[in-house]
Design a protein around this motif. Structure first.
Motif, PDB file in Angstrom:
ATOM      1  N   LYS A   1      60.946  75.115  14.934  1.00  0.00           N
ATOM      2  CA  LYS A   1      60.373  76.104  15.849  1.00  0.00           C
ATOM      3  C   LYS A   1      59.616  75.445  16.993  1.00  0.00           C
ATOM      4  O   LYS A   1      59.429  76.049  18.053  1.00  0.00           O
ATOM      5  N   TYR A   2      59.163  74.206  16.794  1.00  0.00           N
ATOM      6  CA  TYR A   2      58.416  73.484  17.826  1.00  0.00           C
ATOM      7  C   TYR A   2      59.240  72.285  18.273  1.00  0.00           C
ATOM      8  O   TYR A   2      59.382  71.317  17.536  1.00  0.00           O
ATOM      9  N   SER A   3      59.784  72.372  19.474  1.00  0.00           N
ATOM     10  CA  SER A   3      60.754  71.385  19.947  1.00  0.00           C
ATOM     11  C   SER A   3      60.803  71.436  21.467  1.00  0.00           C
ATOM     12  O   SER A   3      60.351  72.398  22.094  1.00  0.00           O
ATOM     13  N   HIS A   4      61.373  70.394  22.059  1.00  0.00           N
ATOM     14  CA  HIS A   4      61.589  70.398  23.504  1.00  0.00           C
ATOM     15  C   HIS A   4      62.486  71.556  23.925  1.00  0.00           C
ATOM     16  O   HIS A   4      62.428  72.013  25.073  1.00  0.00           O
TER      17      HIS A   4
ATOM     18  N   SER B   1      59.246  62.694  19.842  1.00  0.00           N
ATOM     19  CA  SER B   1      59.772  62.776  18.476  1.00  0.00           C
ATOM     20  C   SER B   1      60.722  63.934  18.232  1.00  0.00           C
ATOM     21  O   SER B   1      61.426  63.949  17.222  1.00  0.00           O
ATOM     22  N   THR B   2      60.761  64.957  19.109  1.00  0.00           N
ATOM     23  CA  THR B   2      61.738  66.027  18.897  1.00  0.00           C
ATOM     24  C   THR B   2      62.942  65.881  19.834  1.00  0.00           C
ATOM     25  O   THR B   2      63.813  66.753  19.864  1.00  0.00           O
ATOM     26  N   THR B   3      63.002  64.778  20.576  1.00  0.00           N
ATOM     27  CA  THR B   3      64.141  64.533  21.462  1.00  0.00           C
ATOM     28  C   THR B   3      65.429  64.504  20.649  1.00  0.00           C
ATOM     29  O   THR B   3      65.490  63.892  19.581  1.00  0.00           O
ATOM     30  N   THR B   4      66.470  65.146  21.186  1.00  0.00           N
ATOM     31  CA  THR B   4      67.712  65.257  20.417  1.00  0.00           C
ATOM     32  C   THR B   4      68.918  64.615  21.097  1.00  0.00           C
ATOM     33  O   THR B   4      70.010  64.607  20.532  1.00  0.00           O
TER      34      THR B   4
END
Length: 289
Positions: free
Chosen positions: A150-153, A38-41
């Protein structure tokens, strides 16, 4: 008790049932899939990584020609974590809970992702001190925030670094912001580029051989050149080869590895070279046991 989704496909060389009483003095390894991206960009699809890594594992032998060893590790597949799409915090809590249960049952967690942010949840459960995190990646992942999060790959190693006194050694780095590079230099985080690895592989192997104490290993598959691993969240040219990665993983023989994850596999089809190489990374490690 584990929180997992229905997943009939197991890692090829895992035992069908887990019974904690069956564990001997030899370590047991628990494989857990985390279908979360879900934090893939850039390139999504890492939620399918656990499925296709497991499928790819059926392509391999139980004997390693180069090590002249049969696979003797006690391996159990506990299925997939119940990841919550779009919610890192709840997914991380589930991940910490399941990892803690595995530890209580005497298993060393082997986590297959899923995006790189999941490593934070596993390390939270381990509650480790005075350990080394051996990080294979194209990117430093040391940003304090990325796209406001702040919480991400892209921030996972920064959040892990917050859990001092962990030591971090990074292998294969070839992409970084100026902020990350400065942070690494200021905080004693040693990083080694693919050029350094290719030009002086024996010295890089020596660095791993000299690590003392507990080690947590995290392998972002974009550490490999996209020629060998195109199906990753953030492919980056000029990476290392599977042979070089294999040589570095073999350096872990005899080490106290307390956890291992392989992440950022966004394969969407059987036979994809990224998932095949990812399954091999896990097997290379298991053959050392």
């Amino acid at each position: 008790m584990y929180l997992y989704t229905d997943n009939p496909l197991k890692f090829a060389f895992s035992k069908t049932e887990f019974d904690s009483s069956s564990l001997t003095d030899e370590p047991g390894f628990g494989i857990m899939g985390v279908p979360f991206d879900s934090t893939t960009t850039y390139q999504p699809g890492a939620r399918y990584g656990p499925l296709f890594i497991r499928e790819a594992s059926y392509n391999f032998e139980k004997y390693n020609l180069f090590l002249n060893k049969r696979l003797n590790a006690n391996v159990y597949d506990v299925g997939n974590l119940e990841a919550i799409p779009g919610n890192f915090q709840k997914t991380c809590l589930n991940l910490k809970s399941v990892t803690s249960s595995m530890l209580d049952d005497g298993m060393i967690p082997l986590t297959i992702g899923g995006e790189h942010s999941i490593s934070y949840g596993v390390i939270n459960a381990l509650n480790i001190q005075d350990a080394t995190v051996l990080h294979f990646d194209a990117h430093m992942d040391l940003r304090d925030k990325y796209m406001g999060e702040k919480y991400s790959h892209a921030t996972v190693m920064r959040r892990i670094h917050d859990k001092k006194p962990l030591k971090i050694i990074q292998m294969g780095i070839r992409s970084s912001s100026q902020e990350e590079t400065e942070f690494a230099l200021e905080n004693g985080i040693n990083y080694y580029t693919p050029q350094k690895i290719k030009n002086d592989l024996s010295q890089i192997k020596k660095i791993i051989h000299q690590i003392e104490g507990p080690i947590y290993v995290t392998v972002d598959m974009d550490v490999l050149d996209p020629a060998y691993a195109p199906s990753v969240g953030t492919p980056t040219p000029c990476g290392i080869s599977p042979q070089e990665l294999e040589s570095l993983i073999f350096c872990l023989e005899g080490k106290e590895v307390i956890g291992f994850d392989v992440v950022e596999v966004s394969s969407t089809s059987i036979g994809d070279i990224t998932s095949i190489n990812a399954a091999k990374v896990l097997l290379d490690f298991l053959f050392l046991q």
